[in-house]
Enzyme design. Sequence first.
Site, PDB file in Angstrom:
ATOM      1  N   ASP A 188       0.951  -1.019   0.020  1.00 32.11           N
ATOM      2  CA  ASP A 188       0.027   0.271   0.062  1.00 32.11           C
ATOM      3  C   ASP A 188       0.938   1.031   0.138  1.00 32.11           C
ATOM      4  OD1 ASP A 188      -2.810   0.760   0.162  1.00 32.11           O
ATOM      5  OD2 ASP A 188      -1.968   2.251   2.079  1.00 32.11           O
ATOM      6  N   ASP A 204     -28.990   2.996 -27.793  1.00 29.89           N
ATOM      7  CA  ASP A 204     -29.107   1.603 -28.590  1.00 29.89           C
ATOM      8  C   ASP A 204     -29.905   1.218 -29.871  1.00 29.89           C
ATOM      9  OD1 ASP A 204     -29.807  -0.614 -25.844  1.00 29.89           O
ATOM     10  OD2 ASP A 204     -29.438  -1.454 -28.017  1.00 29.89           O
ATOM     11  N   GLY A 248     -29.113   4.158 -32.403  1.00 30.18           N
ATOM     12  CA  GLY A 248     -28.016   3.859 -33.316  1.00 30.18           C
ATOM     13  C   GLY A 248     -26.795   2.606 -32.945  1.00 30.18           C
ATOM     14  N   ASP A 249     -26.287   2.400 -33.603  1.00 29.67           N
ATOM     15  CA  ASP A 249     -25.530   1.535 -34.125  1.00 29.67           C
ATOM     16  C   ASP A 249     -23.833   0.965 -32.908  1.00 29.67           C
ATOM     17  OD1 ASP A 249     -24.761  -1.684 -35.832  1.00 29.67           O
ATOM     18  OD2 ASP A 249     -24.178  -0.468 -34.102  1.00 29.67           O
ATOM     19  N   PHE A 250     -24.165   1.617 -32.002  1.00 26.16           N
ATOM     20  CA  PHE A 250     -22.224   2.057 -31.723  1.00 26.16           C
ATOM     21  C   PHE A 250     -22.209   1.673 -32.129  1.00 26.16           C
ATOM     22  CE2 PHE A 250     -21.851  -2.346 -29.456  1.00 26.16           C
ATOM     23  CZ  PHE A 250     -22.763  -2.432 -28.213  1.00 26.16           C
ATOM     24  N   ARG A 256     -22.498  -4.395 -18.881  1.00 27.00           N
ATOM     25  CA  ARG A 256     -22.502  -5.988 -19.811  1.00 27.00           C
ATOM     26  C   ARG A 256     -23.173  -5.524 -21.315  1.00 27.00           C
ATOM     27  NH1 ARG A 256     -26.964  -9.078 -19.090  1.00 27.00           N
ATOM     28  NH2 ARG A 256     -26.074 -10.090 -18.875  1.00 27.00           N
TER      29      ARG A 256
HETATM   30  C1  LIG Z   1       3.328   8.390  -5.169  1.00 26.91           C
HETATM   31  C2  LIG Z   1       2.764   7.477  -6.992  1.00 26.91           C
HETATM   32  C3  LIG Z   1       2.183   5.970  -6.303  1.00 26.91           C
HETATM   33  N1  LIG Z   1       1.593   5.412  -7.626  1.00 26.91           N
HETATM   34  C4  LIG Z   1       0.259   4.507  -7.917  1.00 26.91           C
HETATM   35  O1  LIG Z   1      -0.521   4.997  -6.788  1.00 26.91           O
HETATM   36  C5  LIG Z   1      -1.144   3.480  -6.299  1.00 26.91           C
HETATM   37  C6  LIG Z   1      -1.293   3.834  -4.900  1.00 26.91           C
HETATM   38  O2  LIG Z   1      -2.649   3.058  -4.288  1.00 26.91           O
HETATM   39  P1  LIG Z   1      -2.791   1.751  -3.521  1.00 26.91           P
HETATM   40  O3  LIG Z   1      -3.818   1.572  -2.853  1.00 26.91           O
HETATM   41  O4  LIG Z   1      -1.082   1.763  -2.988  1.00 26.91           O
HETATM   42  O5  LIG Z   1      -2.424   0.227  -4.783  1.00 26.91           O
HETATM   43  P2  LIG Z   1      -3.720   0.153  -5.984  1.00 26.91           P
HETATM   44  O6  LIG Z   1      -3.341   0.236  -7.289  1.00 26.91           O
HETATM   45  O7  LIG Z   1      -4.629   0.866  -5.318  1.00 26.91           O
HETATM   46  O8  LIG Z   1      -3.910  -1.677  -6.389  1.00 26.91           O
HETATM   47  P3  LIG Z   1      -3.846  -2.458  -4.650  1.00 26.91           P
HETATM   48  O9  LIG Z   1      -2.205  -2.632  -4.574  1.00 26.91           O
HETATM   49  O10 LIG Z   1      -4.658  -3.230  -5.718  1.00 26.91           O
HETATM   50  O11 LIG Z   1      -4.464  -1.422  -3.679  1.00 26.91           O
HETATM   51  C7  LIG Z   1      -0.037   2.556  -6.870  1.00 26.91           C
HETATM   52  O12 LIG Z   1      -0.451   1.322  -8.070  1.00 26.91           O
HETATM   53  C8  LIG Z   1       1.127   2.997  -7.528  1.00 26.91           C
HETATM   54  O13 LIG Z   1       1.757   2.523  -8.387  1.00 26.91           O
HETATM   55  C9  LIG Z   1       1.951   5.637  -8.734  1.00 26.91           C
HETATM   56  O14 LIG Z   1       2.071   5.076  -9.967  1.00 26.91           O
HETATM   57  N2  LIG Z   1       3.011   6.595  -8.989  1.00 26.91           N
HETATM   58  C10 LIG Z   1       3.747   6.894  -8.455  1.00 26.91           C
HETATM   59  O15 LIG Z   1       4.391   8.293  -8.103  1.00 26.91           O
END
Ligand SMILES: Cc1cn([C@@H]2O[C@H](COP(=O)(O)OP(=O)(O)OP(=O)(O)O)[C@@H](O)[C@H]2O)c(=O)[nH]c1=O
Length: 684
Positions: free
Chosen positions: A88, A551, A576-578, A593
């Site tokens: 995180d 649609d 319309g047809d997308f 969906r």
């Molecule tokens: C500061 C900074 C952050 N990030 C991205 O920010 C998300 C943080 O969110 P997270 O909750 O830690 O992760 P997530 O993307 O939500 O994925 P998950 O682990 O499934 O929660 C991650 O993606 C990181 O790369 C960048 O790509 N570049 C940067 O300079």
Amino acid sequence: MVLNPVISKLAGKLVVLASASPRRLEILRNAGLRFEVVPSWFKETLDKSLFKAPHEYAVETAKQKALEVARRMPFKHLKTPDIVIGADTIVTVDGMILEKPVDKDDAYRMLSSLSGKSHSVFTGVAIVLCHEKENDEVDYQLFAFYEETKVKFADLSENMLWEYINSGEPMDKAGGYGIQALGGMLVEYVHGDFLNVVGFPLNHFCKQLDLIYNHGAFSSEQETSPGSSSHNGTHASPTILTQSSPDTPAQSGHSNGSSAKHNPSAGQTRHTQSSPSASPVHKVKKNDGESEVGESSWTLVNSLSKHTDDRQAELVDSENAASLMTSRGPAMELNVTEHEGGEPRKEDLQRITELMDGFKASKALFTASKMCVFDLLQSRPGLDAAQVAEEIKASVKGTECLLEACESLGLLKSKERKCQKPVYENSGLASRFLLSDAPFSLQGYIQHCDKTVWPLFSHLEDAVREGSNQHEKAFGKKSKDMFQDTFYNSLDVKLRFMNAMHSIAKVTGQAVATAFDLSSFKTACDLGGCTGAMAYEFTKSYPGLSVTVFDLPAVVEMSEHFHPLRTDNRVSFVAGDFFNDDLPKADLYILARILHDWPDEKVHVLLSRVADACTPGCGLLLSEIFLDEDRGGPSRGLLQALSMSDGKQRSAAEYGLLLESHGFITAHIRHTDNLLDAMLCIKA
Ligand SMILES: Cc1cn([C@@H]2O[C@H](COP(=O)(O)OP(=O)(O)OP(=O)(O)O)[C@@H](O)[C@H]2O)c(=O)[nH]c1=O
């Protein structure tokens, strides 16, 4: 290199990255690690005020993400991983924790607060080691650490800010910037691990693995503390932390406890906390002699059997046995070990018979629905089988069997009268979903399943042998294109299909509309929005939003049938047809969906047309069943694929790659607790 021994040490192990972050995936893949991606379902909503320091929040979130996947896989994927990695990343400035922005205004708030300032980026990392024991219990042991990097932003002008925000890049990134991409233009300098800012401190991670696998910081006989494991749930136990072997002090600090000493000029603070409870210091042999690794305490975080987890047991006994076939519920592993008497276990037999009888349960539901049993008992509860038989013009014997079967499936309830026949009424499930006028009526979809899906599945073996849809065998004519067949067919076929789509949209609409905060969008276009049921849910959730349903002409001309009273003039219909016609302009396009009905090449045609209609910053909301990354579930999606239509069931990552190839950046993914998941993308 310290990396190779570590990475090769993991060869042959089932390594899982519990993250949907494409950057984390790229960092670990480039390092040569082989792993599966199973995004965590852990909702990042921990109360920040409970944490003494921001990095503790990041570490705890990383732990919960990894543990959620480690616990889910034995049931959902029928396999136990060897190691699960969670992470995180948060940005902190002036005491605030900045995560991913919820909309453009939030991104503006974040970036403005970072302008001209030095701030910290923390990435918490959790490593969960899973150990299967003889009795099929699984022990989870947890390491966690974090890395801090200092970043200094240049002074950002309003123009620069909004130009960057409208690029769409901020939306899926902590702090609202991506240092590895356009966001790099905002940065004056970085002190510390650059990859840590991007989302994964690779070097620190490899040193942690080195401690675990090469320096005996982990060995099972030391760490399993008897009695610490519990079969029913997780011990609230301190995370297992190790003190990474300190580098030369100038390069990185290290912590003896929760407060860290670090060399500010280095800007890189290498932290691990010592666990709160004093614990024996591990001494490990290093090449250059013995050195103290630092404090650590090993505690079994959780231990549960793959087969006797309470939650699993209740699923086996659940009344709605048939729903197990299609719910997002875990696919159960069948434990076919013989009992002492040699007879198979009750749970296994029950599961197998559920699977065998599933089609009978479905057909009982379809028949009772078609014969209006539920509507009858709603208007006249308390009828006995003979009275119901008279009303539905059916035999008493057949009606008795149908009512008893529906009661066994939890669809009806009966009350015995003294020495009289039982009388019936609807269960809560039937009242919510099976009445023709219920707000979440699935009657339309049930009739579609009975009249269209059932005949197709009656030819499933041919479909599997030929790898193609069995429309001609089921309905006596070749299927050109499902929609042309349906909408340029007889009126009742068209109405039945629209009723089916209407009922799914009614049940899922609110969950999809509120999966993310879409209040910054003013106009939306619901491509293939059919009866407008989803559109009305969006306008109900967002008073400032207008939605155009786009649609086929044959659909739009019938839409009035579903909304006799135009309840909201913010919903309009355009025919319309997308694939061929100009798309209405909007700042949010909804694809609910739709994409699963088409092969990749047609999806690219459609997404290319949507991308052409978009300006940078436009939103695209995708709503589908997202398969697990290893296609281990949910069964509802994989069973749907057996219809062998030209379409394809896909995972979130597969949809993300299709969208990314047309300039749509995935900002958020939400596994709703409803039938559909959702993904919000922003046009770069
Ligand atoms: C500061 C900074 C952050 N990030 C991205 O920010 C998300 C943080 O969110 P997270 O909750 O830690 O992760 P997530 O993307 O939500 O994925 P998950 O682990 O499934 O929660 C991650 O993606 C990181 O790369 C960048 O790509 N570049 C940067 O300079």
